[in-house]
Structures are given as C-alpha cells and as structure tokens.
Design an enzyme around this catalytic site. Structure first.
Site, PDB file in Angstrom:
ATOM      1  N   LYS A  43      16.593 -33.310  -6.021  1.00  0.00           N
ATOM      2  CA  LYS A  43      15.228 -33.698  -6.405  1.00  0.00           C
ATOM      3  C   LYS A  43      14.165 -32.935  -5.612  1.00  0.00           C
ATOM      4  CE  LYS A  43      16.933 -38.181  -7.888  1.00  0.00           C
ATOM      5  NZ  LYS A  43      16.991 -37.856  -9.319  1.00  0.00           N
ATOM      6  N   ALA A  45      14.508 -29.909  -4.148  1.00  0.00           N
ATOM      7  CA  ALA A  45      14.524 -28.499  -4.563  1.00  0.00           C
ATOM      8  C   ALA A  45      13.925 -28.338  -5.961  1.00  0.00           C
ATOM      9  CB  ALA A  45      15.954 -27.970  -4.540  1.00  0.00           C
ATOM     10  N   GLY A 228       5.687 -41.703 -21.841  1.00  0.00           N
ATOM     11  CA  GLY A 228       4.598 -41.050 -21.117  1.00  0.00           C
ATOM     12  C   GLY A 228       4.464 -41.571 -19.703  1.00  0.00           C
ATOM     13  N   ALA A 253      15.948 -33.517 -14.358  1.00  0.00           N
ATOM     14  CA  ALA A 253      14.799 -33.027 -13.559  1.00  0.00           C
ATOM     15  C   ALA A 253      13.460 -33.143 -14.270  1.00  0.00           C
ATOM     16  CB  ALA A 253      15.005 -31.594 -13.087  1.00  0.00           C
ATOM     17  N   ALA A 254      13.397 -33.847 -15.397  1.00  0.00           N
ATOM     18  CA  ALA A 254      12.101 -34.023 -16.071  1.00  0.00           C
ATOM     19  C   ALA A 254      11.136 -34.761 -15.149  1.00  0.00           C
ATOM     20  CB  ALA A 254      12.279 -34.795 -17.363  1.00  0.00           C
ATOM     21  N   GLY A 255      11.649 -35.774 -14.453  1.00  0.00           N
ATOM     22  CA  GLY A 255      10.804 -36.553 -13.542  1.00  0.00           C
ATOM     23  C   GLY A 255      10.366 -35.727 -12.339  1.00  0.00           C
ATOM     24  N   ASP A 256      11.271 -34.892 -11.815  1.00  0.00           N
ATOM     25  CA  ASP A 256      10.920 -34.032 -10.673  1.00  0.00           C
ATOM     26  C   ASP A 256       9.815 -33.069 -11.096  1.00  0.00           C
ATOM     27  OD1 ASP A 256      13.241 -35.268  -9.740  1.00  0.00           O
ATOM     28  OD2 ASP A 256      14.498 -33.511 -10.100  1.00  0.00           O
ATOM     29  N   ALA A 287      10.051 -28.829 -20.028  1.00  0.00           N
ATOM     30  CA  ALA A 287      11.287 -28.849 -19.234  1.00  0.00           C
ATOM     31  C   ALA A 287      12.446 -29.484 -20.007  1.00  0.00           C
ATOM     32  CB  ALA A 287      11.052 -29.578 -17.919  1.00  0.00           C
TER      33      ALA A 287
END
Ligand code: RIB
Length: 311
Positions: A43, A45, A228, A253-256, A287
């Site tokens: 997360k 990186a 959203g 990694a969408a949240g990161d 992403a």
C-alpha cells in the site's frame, strides 16, 4: 510551479497475482491457467508510485529485504524517479509478499506476508524528514507505532499529514494521532474502526461522525468503491459519485491510487478538497481499467482528460 515534495512512510511488497475463475474449496486443487505475474505492490509503495506518476517528487521511507524481490523493487522505485535514499534494507527478514487472487469481475482477495515491513522503525524513518517535504503521507501496513511517530514528527514540524489507514485494526489507538489534514479509509476499514458499515447515506454520516470522534482530521473522506467517496468535515457532508470508466479489469490498489491522487491534487489546489476528490475518483477509475497494482496508475494528464470528457 515546482513539483510538490511528499514523504511517504509505508510498506513495500512484491505482489504475486493470479487470475482465478473461482476460489478452491478446502482440500481442493484447482488448475487455472488465467495467468500469473510478479509486480510491485504494497500500500505504501503503490501510493508512492502513484504520487510520482501523477507528478510529485517523492521520498519513500520503507523497509525491503536483502533478497531478489527487494533488489527488483528498489531498482523499480529508483528507475521511476523515487528518492530511495531513506529505504532501509533488512538482512534478517524477506521483502513483504502479497498473494493477490484476482477474480473475473476485477475484484480481489489479498493475503500479505509483511516480512521486512514489520521491522521498519521510527529511527529508520526519522532521517527521511531531512528531505523537507511539503506533506507526509502515511499508511498503516507498517507497525502502528512507527506510523504514529511519523505523524507526530510531521505535526511538530508543521507539515500536513495525510493518512490512508489501511489495513485497519481495532487495536489501533487512533485517538493518539495528532491532527491530520485528511483521513481516508475505505468502507471495510471504516467498519473496523467504528462498527458502522457506511453503505447508505445515513450510515455514512453516522460512520464519518464516529470517525471524527476518534481522529482529529480536517477532512474525513470515506472511499466507497463503485459508489464514489463521502466527505465529512465536522459540519458539511457530501457524496462524490465514482466516475465510470469503460471497464473494470482489476481493482487492486484503486484505494491507494485514490488517496495518493487526492493528496497531490489537494496540495496543488491549495486545499480544495472537492476538486481533489473529483481528481481522485477519476484517477481510480483509470487505475481499475488496467491490470496491476501500482502499474495501473495514470498520469495527471490522463486524469484531466477523463475529467474534461465528463463535462
Ligand atoms: O492495496 C493493494 C495492495 O495491498 C497490494 O499491492 C498488496 O501488496 C497489499 O499491500
């Protein structure tokens, strides 16, 4: 205008991902030739790579093992322009490894072996403040005591702090965090921290309010995936619908990416949180239309293009 300088304090993993058509039952072996890959993840990186691709100058305080995965990740970070001066190498523990099982709908299940990430220390992070950052971005995939110390050092130096509190744990003493600029959990993390799943407008407000009782944040931004993001600042609340890309290929990694994009755009726009959330929604939409964790992150130009195509 000079690029924003951001210090990220967080984790690094090698991601071993597998495309699977179904989860095996207990005791079952499934042959699935959906494809496998080793890609940079973790997360911390992922956020550092996202910030860099989006146009920030990043220094990264993390810990890698002295193994092949660690060497590959270190080279990847420095090749894309991350300041690797503050990366520590652990000779006793391997680089973090995440097993990412990616299902047909783009969703994923992840198990992380933290390895060297668990041995990042406050002393190891302290020197990184020499880079004189405009902001500090902190993730929780490292010892909580180190994340907390980094936030306190930043606060003492008057540096704004952005927190992506993932992964979550009920054990974390969020109350001891100093005031932060943005605190941005996703729905399951919000549930872990408050006991309220923010799945409706009403529940989102209750959850955001409960978070605001635990964390001194100027803005709480709850990431709600396909719905959203939800913003709460102690008085105002609002929902910012997700931007729909053409397809959902991989949500890893969408949240990161979201919180990294939000951080950078917030800093570039003198604290305009609404603009920052719209930008972050667009960055996350791109992403998830691509395969991989950090490898799926767009550039700022791509994000602005998507935003202007929505007008
Ligand atoms: O948020 C996605 C990340 O979670 C993956 O890259 C994996 O390494 C885990 O840390």
């Amino acid at each position: 205008m000079a690029n924003k300088k951001i210090l990220v304090v967080g984790s690094s993993n090698m991601d071993f991902s597998m495309n699977i058509s179904r989860i095996p039952s207990l005791g079952e072996t499934v042959i699935d030739d959906g494809g496998v890959a080793y890609t940079p993840g973790g997360k911390g990186a992922n956020a550092t790579i996202a910030l860099t691709k989006l146009g920030a100058d990043c220094a990264f305080a993390t810990k890698l093992g002295a193994d092949l995965h660690g060497q590959k990740l270190y080279k990847y970070y420095s090749d894309i322009g991350i300041d690797t001066k503050y990366i520590k190498v652990d000779h006793d523990h391997p680089t973090g490894l995440a097993v990412v099982m990616r299902e047909g709908d783009g969703g994923n299940r992840i198990v992380v072996y933290p390895g060297a990430n668990s041995y990042l220390t406050t002393d190891g992070v302290l020197a990184a403040f020499d880079c004189e950052p405009d902001a500090v971005y902190i993730g929780f995939e490292i010892p909580f005591s180190v994340a907390l110390a980094a936030a306190k050092i930043a606060y003492a130096k008057n540096i704004p702090v952005f927190v992506d509190p993932a992964p979550a744990s009920k054990d974390y003493d969020l109350e001891s965090l100093p005031p932060v600029e943005v605190f941005s959990p996703n729905e399951t993390e919000t549930f872990e921290y408050t006991g309220i799943m923010p799945s409706t407008m009403d529940a989102s407000l209750r959850a955001a309010f409960a978070l605001s009782k635990r964390v001194k944040a100027k803005y709480i931004v709850i990431k709600q995936g396909a719905r959203g993001a939800y913003l709460y600042d102690g008085k105002r609340y609002n929902t910012y619908p997700a931007i729909r890309g053409e397809k959902v290929v991989d949500t890893t990694a969408a949240g990161d990416t979201f919180t990294a994009a939000l951080t950078l755009e917030y800093l570039r726009n003198s604290g305009d949180i609404e603009e920052a959330i719209r930008f972050a929604n667009a960055a996350a939409a791109i992403a998830i239309s691509r395969v991989g964790a950090s490898t799926s992150v767009p550039t700022s130009e791509e994000v602005y293009q998507l935003l202007s195509s929505q007008k």
